[in-house]
Design an enzyme around this catalytic site. Sequence first.
Site, PDB file in Angstrom:
ATOM      1  N   SER A  42     -11.533  -1.964   0.214  1.00 48.43           N
ATOM      2  CA  SER A  42     -10.222  -1.841   0.867  1.00 48.43           C
ATOM      3  C   SER A  42     -10.271  -2.344   2.307  1.00 48.43           C
ATOM      4  O   SER A  42      -9.537  -3.271   2.677  1.00 48.43           O
ATOM      5  CB  SER A  42      -9.735  -0.396   0.850  1.00 48.43           C
ATOM      6  OG  SER A  42      -9.057  -0.086  -0.328  1.00 48.43           O
TER       7      SER A  42
ATOM      8  N   ASP B 161       0.846  -1.195   0.000  1.00 48.38           N
ATOM      9  CA  ASP B 161       0.000   0.000   0.000  1.00 48.38           C
ATOM     10  C   ASP B 161       0.877   1.239   0.000  1.00 48.38           C
ATOM     11  O   ASP B 161       1.984   1.223  -0.557  1.00 48.38           O
ATOM     12  CB  ASP B 161      -0.931  -0.032   1.220  1.00 48.38           C
ATOM     13  CG  ASP B 161      -2.273   0.625   0.964  1.00 48.38           C
ATOM     14  OD1 ASP B 161      -2.295   1.855   0.765  1.00 48.38           O
ATOM     15  OD2 ASP B 161      -3.303  -0.070   0.955  1.00 48.38           O
TER      16      ASP B 161
ATOM     17  N   HIS C  21      -3.733   5.745   3.711  1.00 52.96           N
ATOM     18  CA  HIS C  21      -4.476   4.543   3.341  1.00 52.96           C
ATOM     19  C   HIS C  21      -3.798   3.280   3.868  1.00 52.96           C
ATOM     20  O   HIS C  21      -4.439   2.407   4.453  1.00 52.96           O
ATOM     21  CB  HIS C  21      -4.618   4.472   1.816  1.00 52.96           C
ATOM     22  CG  HIS C  21      -5.557   3.410   1.334  1.00 52.96           C
ATOM     23  ND1 HIS C  21      -5.122   2.156   0.954  1.00 52.96           N
ATOM     24  CD2 HIS C  21      -6.898   3.407   1.168  1.00 52.96           C
ATOM     25  CE1 HIS C  21      -6.165   1.432   0.571  1.00 52.96           C
ATOM     26  NE2 HIS C  21      -7.256   2.171   0.694  1.00 52.96           N
TER      27      HIS C  21
ATOM     28  N   ASN D  40     -14.522  -1.085  -6.485  1.00 53.06           N
ATOM     29  CA  ASN D  40     -15.724  -0.348  -6.119  1.00 53.06           C
ATOM     30  C   ASN D  40     -16.382   0.319  -7.318  1.00 53.06           C
ATOM     31  O   ASN D  40     -15.720   0.964  -8.122  1.00 53.06           O
ATOM     32  CB  ASN D  40     -15.388   0.747  -5.090  1.00 53.06           C
ATOM     33  CG  ASN D  40     -14.744   0.173  -3.851  1.00 53.06           C
ATOM     34  OD1 ASN D  40     -15.304  -0.699  -3.210  1.00 53.06           O
ATOM     35  ND2 ASN D  40     -13.558   0.650  -3.527  1.00 53.06           N
TER      36      ASN D  40
END
Length: 374
Positions: free
Chosen positions: A257, A60, A95, A189
């Site tokens: 996520s 990430d 994130h 998404n």
Amino acid sequence: MRRALRAAAVLVTAAATIAVGAVPAHADRFRDDQWFLGYLDLAKAHAISQGEGVTVAVIDSGVEAHHPDLDGNVLPGVDVVPGGGGNGWGDLDGHGTGMAGLIAAHGHGSGAGVLGVAPKAKIFPIRMANSAGMGNGDAIVKGIDEAVTRKIKIISISVSAFSAVPDDLIDAVARARAAGCLVFAASGNAPEDFVVTAPARYPGAVAVGAVDRNGAHMTSSVSGPELVLSAPGADITSASKINKSAGTQYRRGSGTSPATAIAAGVAALVWSKYPTLTGDEVLERLTRTAVDKGPKGQDRDYGFGVVDPVAALTAPAASPSAAPTDGSVATFGASELPDTSDGGGLRLGVIALVVGALIVLGGVAVVIARTVRR
């Protein structure tokens, strides 16, 4: 066809809506906001396992190693961004820290801060981007290979490489599964994504979808035949980057996520409780004990169902005679799974657009030819 589409991938985070703000680290406000703790009955699960002895690689935007809710649980990692050389500590976007927190946050003080699914697990941060949207498919490939080289058995990828992606990414997932690793990846998404994105869609990956507070499929969670598991993904509170002027930060986000990180955390609980299991056996336990939703068995919205940590930790071992024979990801290795990766995350859309364009152009050519003849 894959070789013809070897363009660089565009990286996007798989979180749908995220609100980030500087907030004081006090009281139980953030812990109380973590509704999924009760939904998954994690207090009962933690009485059995807390993930001790298990390391999860998080590919990430990096992780705030000294966030008070993660301090001591973040190992020195690696950077796979251009130039590299770092240890994955520090997070300009927040994130990566959020995903790490959902897996292994331990809170601080007396019940303050956020708690992860496996609070005694360790995080190996693999920083592939300095902020959301930066990077390419090759960075994920390098991240997966870094984890495999270090014999890390759980890899959590809450980012997607969509549009055309390198064959190397497909091969990297296959290598990880062949090495006994479980690669948890976000399904994507809507409306940004309309088919399960890469690497979640690739053979051997554990594609994770999201459910809401009622356990129902989130309409923004991308559905598809590749879906394996689902987990809570609506209004999920976790840790975030540290702002020196504002203090400790937290974040709330919705999407696949957080669902992916939560599913990876459940795998850490199981592997800690049953350290001799293989990756296939851990995944079989997760899918067999998942709360079945929708049509019986694996389906496009939920996969095999919503993860159930307590059931996964307490269910009896699977009977060899009861092993599925349908080629499901629960019992078969990457090389044995059907290849549905013939063009990357936008496979269906690209094919439809190309075919449609050819049809339209063909029709135009016919009209022009007829006009000329006249």
